[in-house]
Design a protein around this motif. Structure first.
Motif, PDB file in Angstrom:
ATOM      1  N   ALA A 198       4.201  25.462  58.679  1.00  0.00           N
ATOM      2  CA  ALA A 198       5.063  24.609  59.931  1.00  0.00           C
ATOM      3  C   ALA A 198       6.358  24.318  59.806  1.00  0.00           C
ATOM      4  O   ALA A 198       7.101  24.542  60.810  1.00  0.00           O
ATOM      5  N   VAL A 199       6.986  24.709  58.632  1.00  0.00           N
ATOM      6  CA  VAL A 199       8.433  24.594  58.530  1.00  0.00           C
ATOM      7  C   VAL A 199       9.108  25.943  58.838  1.00  0.00           C
ATOM      8  O   VAL A 199      10.199  26.201  59.624  1.00  0.00           O
ATOM      9  N   THR A 200       8.576  26.889  58.015  1.00  0.00           N
ATOM     10  CA  THR A 200       9.037  28.276  57.967  1.00  0.00           C
ATOM     11  C   THR A 200       8.449  29.344  59.108  1.00  0.00           C
ATOM     12  O   THR A 200       9.369  30.241  59.683  1.00  0.00           O
ATOM     13  N   GLY A 201       7.532  28.993  59.880  1.00  0.00           N
ATOM     14  CA  GLY A 201       6.957  29.706  60.818  1.00  0.00           C
ATOM     15  C   GLY A 201       6.544  31.403  60.226  1.00  0.00           C
ATOM     16  O   GLY A 201       6.458  31.944  61.014  1.00  0.00           O
ATOM     17  N   LYS A 202       6.232  31.151  58.794  1.00  0.00           N
ATOM     18  CA  LYS A 202       5.971  32.375  58.583  1.00  0.00           C
ATOM     19  C   LYS A 202       4.797  32.131  57.713  1.00  0.00           C
ATOM     20  O   LYS A 202       4.453  31.025  56.875  1.00  0.00           O
ATOM     21  N   LYS A 203       3.873  33.342  57.597  1.00  0.00           N
ATOM     22  CA  LYS A 203       2.508  33.052  56.798  1.00  0.00           C
ATOM     23  C   LYS A 203       2.779  33.074  55.309  1.00  0.00           C
ATOM     24  O   LYS A 203       3.672  33.812  54.767  1.00  0.00           O
ATOM     25  N   VAL A 204       2.054  32.160  54.493  1.00  0.00           N
ATOM     26  CA  VAL A 204       2.434  32.012  53.037  1.00  0.00           C
ATOM     27  C   VAL A 204       1.444  33.063  52.301  1.00  0.00           C
ATOM     28  O   VAL A 204       0.359  33.129  52.679  1.00  0.00           O
ATOM     29  N   VAL A 205       2.080  33.871  51.554  1.00  0.00           N
ATOM     30  CA  VAL A 205       1.330  35.035  50.929  1.00  0.00           C
ATOM     31  C   VAL A 205       1.327  34.979  49.458  1.00  0.00           C
ATOM     32  O   VAL A 205       0.880  36.062  48.734  1.00  0.00           O
ATOM     33  N   GLU A 206       1.764  33.814  48.928  1.00  0.00           N
ATOM     34  CA  GLU A 206       1.957  34.042  47.455  1.00  0.00           C
ATOM     35  C   GLU A 206       1.824  32.731  46.891  1.00  0.00           C
ATOM     36  O   GLU A 206       1.514  31.691  47.802  1.00  0.00           O
ATOM     37  N   TYR A 207       1.110  32.723  45.703  1.00  0.00           N
ATOM     38  CA  TYR A 207       0.651  31.642  45.085  1.00  0.00           C
ATOM     39  C   TYR A 207       0.850  31.097  43.814  1.00  0.00           C
ATOM     40  O   TYR A 207       0.985  32.272  43.173  1.00  0.00           O
ATOM     41  N   SER A 208       1.173  30.440  43.277  1.00  0.00           N
ATOM     42  CA  SER A 208       1.171  29.724  41.739  1.00  0.00           C
ATOM     43  C   SER A 208       0.197  28.663  41.369  1.00  0.00           C
ATOM     44  O   SER A 208       0.321  27.640  42.177  1.00  0.00           O
ATOM     45  N   ALA A 209      -0.324  28.658  40.302  1.00  0.00           N
ATOM     46  CA  ALA A 209      -1.221  27.360  39.834  1.00  0.00           C
ATOM     47  C   ALA A 209      -0.449  26.278  39.212  1.00  0.00           C
ATOM     48  O   ALA A 209       0.039  26.991  38.096  1.00  0.00           O
ATOM     49  N   PRO A 210      -0.367  25.132  39.756  1.00  0.00           N
ATOM     50  CA  PRO A 210       0.345  24.136  38.878  1.00  0.00           C
ATOM     51  C   PRO A 210      -0.447  23.717  37.570  1.00  0.00           C
ATOM     52  O   PRO A 210      -1.740  24.072  37.489  1.00  0.00           O
ATOM     53  N   GLY A 211       0.190  23.949  36.446  1.00  0.00           N
ATOM     54  CA  GLY A 211      -0.267  23.573  35.067  1.00  0.00           C
ATOM     55  C   GLY A 211      -0.988  25.233  34.534  1.00  0.00           C
ATOM     56  O   GLY A 211      -1.580  25.071  33.579  1.00  0.00           O
ATOM     57  N   GLY A 212      -0.716  26.239  35.530  1.00  0.00           N
ATOM     58  CA  GLY A 212      -1.672  27.405  35.045  1.00  0.00           C
ATOM     59  C   GLY A 212      -3.038  27.133  35.454  1.00  0.00           C
ATOM     60  O   GLY A 212      -3.504  28.055  34.790  1.00  0.00           O
ATOM     61  N   ASN A 213      -3.521  26.183  35.822  1.00  0.00           N
ATOM     62  CA  ASN A 213      -4.936  25.743  36.037  1.00  0.00           C
ATOM     63  C   ASN A 213      -5.478  26.626  37.005  1.00  0.00           C
ATOM     64  O   ASN A 213      -5.274  26.374  38.422  1.00  0.00           O
ATOM     65  N   HIS A 214      -6.137  28.044  36.771  1.00  0.00           N
ATOM     66  CA  HIS A 214      -6.354  28.934  37.852  1.00  0.00           C
ATOM     67  C   HIS A 214      -7.852  29.498  37.332  1.00  0.00           C
ATOM     68  O   HIS A 214      -7.886  30.445  36.798  1.00  0.00           O
ATOM     69  N   PRO A 215      -9.052  28.798  37.666  1.00  0.00           N
ATOM     70  CA  PRO A 215     -10.095  29.386  37.451  1.00  0.00           C
ATOM     71  C   PRO A 215     -10.560  30.689  38.444  1.00  0.00           C
ATOM     72  O   PRO A 215      -9.875  30.831  39.368  1.00  0.00           O
ATOM     73  N   TYR A 216     -11.437  31.578  37.973  1.00  0.00           N
ATOM     74  CA  TYR A 216     -11.432  32.801  38.594  1.00  0.00           C
ATOM     75  C   TYR A 216     -12.165  32.609  40.019  1.00  0.00           C
ATOM     76  O   TYR A 216     -11.679  33.361  40.947  1.00  0.00           O
ATOM     77  N   TRP A 217     -12.788  31.550  40.548  1.00  0.00           N
ATOM     78  CA  TRP A 217     -13.456  31.609  41.538  1.00  0.00           C
ATOM     79  C   TRP A 217     -12.307  31.302  42.693  1.00  0.00           C
ATOM     80  O   TRP A 217     -12.444  31.505  44.187  1.00  0.00           O
TER      81      TRP A 217
END
Length: 603
Positions: free
Chosen positions: A380-399
């Motif tokens: 909403a602020v950048t007007g650009k699609k978000v295409v990157e992600y990082s998991a807080p605390g590295g909590n990133h289950p497979y699903w």
């Protein structure tokens, strides 16, 4: 050295080019991966780990059954320029096959990688007194211990020096003070090793047991030019347990530095790659971001991956300690400036600590909704699609990966596979499909972010040297690495960031390195994965290369070994050719054609 690039179209029709480029198998350069016995789903998964790494690294390869390697007379069929013999699935091996592999090295001068336990069991499953390939390797491996009859044990993985580790693809920071392989938060890592005794091989890496050295990586060279590398650890097992660097470093080192196999380099333009991932977890970083901007840490020539937790809260819902990305009095002004210095990504789900510590207790659809809220607020602020992600605390289950891909995420920060290249992890023994890439963090010993290094009392000079070594390693290996940290106004961290940027900018100006957000590298890696290519030997020590990709071939680089101080002529249009002192010739497509044929001749 001399290279001539002829910028003209070959006088062949497209049909002739295609016919000439896809030749008979015995003319095609490739590595064979020996699949002796696939008795279970786990065996198939083990083999797929090798196939995945070879594909990601751009090596031409083919799975080989024993019957494809040995003819009816028991003679080796030389259809492969190197041979990989994975663990477990080749433990049972008939004598004629082991003899053929020996002949492949001794008589024909080819190269073999033996992993852990090849040819150690009879057809009936009984353990042999000695592996049939032990003499070839120069190592007596898979020996039973008299006291407990165990053939393997849990130990460490040492190199004689940090430099020797780097020679074998171990990323700077992945060795501890004793030069043992270690990892973020765990320290020194334990690996499964066969009980083994070196005979006449050169020891590259080792374990220390009761005052003696157990070989972990060895190499034995033969007069005819062949080399046998023995890796005393189950490489695929660790790939399946989120340790990608073990298998990748051994395969790359064997195939590039020993077998000198051509490859389609998995980095844009064949240069090294570096991602600087900045995590903005909450409103606690407003001052740090302001200081970093005023001190010139953000530079448009060195675009970051900037991942932000966008909501108004951090520790619990309603605490108002978040970044508040849409609030004109809080995060929005900073976000509007930050978007000029890289790619804005989503750091988890709306409230950093709440999300990190509670996501496993929340319904999956609620977790996905929080991630979606986070991305939509940034968009909403950048007007650009978000295409990157990082998991807080590295909590990133497979699903989560499927949800991320459905949201259009191309790349994500990953706390597994530390110190390795971008990959598609094999999590929970399941392959990751699709087009989303994990970018593993690169640690310095047991630390990952700069503030962890400061708290761990790592000296500023040590951190700067590590970062400079990492940039040099990425450039020299022509591979991509990712470092991450958080915003800071502390001199320790600001000075480290400047050291990283100074070295990276210098190497980028030389054309040896590219600093990009992870999503831009992911775009390239998806084109790399979709590129069909083949390389053939020509008479007179030359090569013919054919590449195809409907999305374009720009920045695709083929590496071929031509030898040091040799003169070669390259025929083909829109090709940049660079010959290095170590004998490798890098051929980069600098236009976005969908099909390319080129040839290299000795002048």
């Amino acid at each position: 050295m001399f290279i001539c690039v002829y910028l003209f179209t070959l006088l062949l029709t497209p049909t002739e080019i295609l016919h000439n480029s896809w030749a008979e198998p015995n003319e095609t350069i490739r590595v064979g991966v020996l699949a002796g016995e696939l008795k279970s789903e786990q065996d198939t998964l083990l083999l797929s780990a090798y196939e995945q790494i070879l594909k990601e690294e751009g090596f031409p390869c083919q799975v080989v059954k024993p019957g494809d390697l040995v003819n009816s007379a028991g003679e080796i069929q030389i259809n492969y320029d190197a041979l990989i013999v994975p663990e477990v699935i080749n433990a049972t091996m008939p004598e004629d096959l082991s003899q053929a592999i020996s002949s492949y090295v001794r008589s024909y001068g080819h190269d073999v990688l033996l992993v852990l336990d090849p040819a150690t069991r009879t057809a009936g499953g009984e353990l042999r007194q000695a592996g049939l390939l032990s003499e070839l390797a120069g190592v007596k491996y898979y020996q039973q211990a008299p006291e407990d009859q165990q053939t393997t044990y849990s130990g460490f993985w040492y190199f004689s020096s940090a430099g020797k580790g780097r020679e074998w693809g171990i990323t700077p920071g992945k060795l501890d003070g004793d030069n043992a392989v270690n990892s973020y938060s765990y320290g020194k890592l334990k690996y499964e090793h066969a009980r083994a005794v070196n005979q006449d091989a050169d020891i590259v890496a080792f374990d220390r047991v009761d005052g003696s050295e157990v070989p972990v990586i060895t190499e034995k060279q033969y007069g005819g030019g062949g080399t046998v590398v023995y890796a005393n650890l189950p490489l695929a097992k660790y790939k399946l347990r989120s340790d990608d660097l073990a298998i990748r470093s051994v395969l790359r080192s064997f195939l590039i530095k020993k077998a000198r196999l051509p490859r389609l380099v998995n980095s844009p333009g064949g240069a090294g790659g570096l991602v600087f991932n900045l995590h903005v977890c909450s409103g606690a970083y407003f001052k740090a971001l302001t200081v970093m901007m005023t001190q010139g840490i953000f530079q448009k020539e060195l675009p970051f991956s900037i991942h932000i937790t966008a909501g108004p809260d951090t520790y619990k819902l309603g605490d108002h300690m978040g970044f508040s990305a849409e609030d004109k009095l809080k995060g929005r002004p900073l976000l509007e400036m930050l978007q000029d210095y890289g790619e804005i990504g989503s750091h988890g789900g709306w409230a950093h600590n709440f999300f990190a510590y509670n996501m496993q207790y929340l319904p999956q659809d609620q977790v996905v909704e929080l991630i979606r809220w986070n991305s939509e607020a940034l968009e909403a602020v950048t007007g650009k699609k978000v295409v990157e992600y990082s998991a807080p605390g590295g909590n990133h289950p497979y699903w989560v990966n499927q949800a991320l891909e459905e949201m259009g995420v191309k790349a994500y920060y990953f706390a597994g596979d530390t110190g390795s290249s971008p990959t598609q992890p094999l999590l929970d023994d399941k392959p990751t499909d699709g087009t989303t890439w994990a970018f593993p963090i690169t640690p310095y010993r047991q630390f990952a972010s700069l503030e962890e290094m400061e708290r761990g009392h790592v000296s500023p000079g040590e951190v700067k040297q590590w970062l400079e070594d990492l940039v040099e390693f990425s450039a020299q290996e022509r591979s991509i690495r990712m470092v991450y940290t958080h915003p800071s106004y502390v001199p320790f961290e600001l000075d480290a960031m400047r050291a990283l940027e100074d070295k990276a900018l210098a190497e980028q100006e030389k054309g040896r390195l590219r600093v990009e957000p992870m999503s831009r590298f992911a775009d390239f890696l998806n084109r790399h994965a979709a590129t069909k290519w083949q390389i053939e030997k020509l008479e007179g020590n030359g090569f013919a290369v054919h590449l195809e990709n409907p999305d374009g071939l720009k920045d695709m680089t083929v590496a071929v070994y031509v030898g040091a101080d040799s003169n070669h002529v390259v025929i083909g249009e829109n090709i940049t050719a660079v010959q290095e002192d170590d004998g490798w010739l890098y051929l980069t497509v600098n236009s976005n054609e969908v099909e390319k044929h080129l040839e290299v001749y000795q002048d």
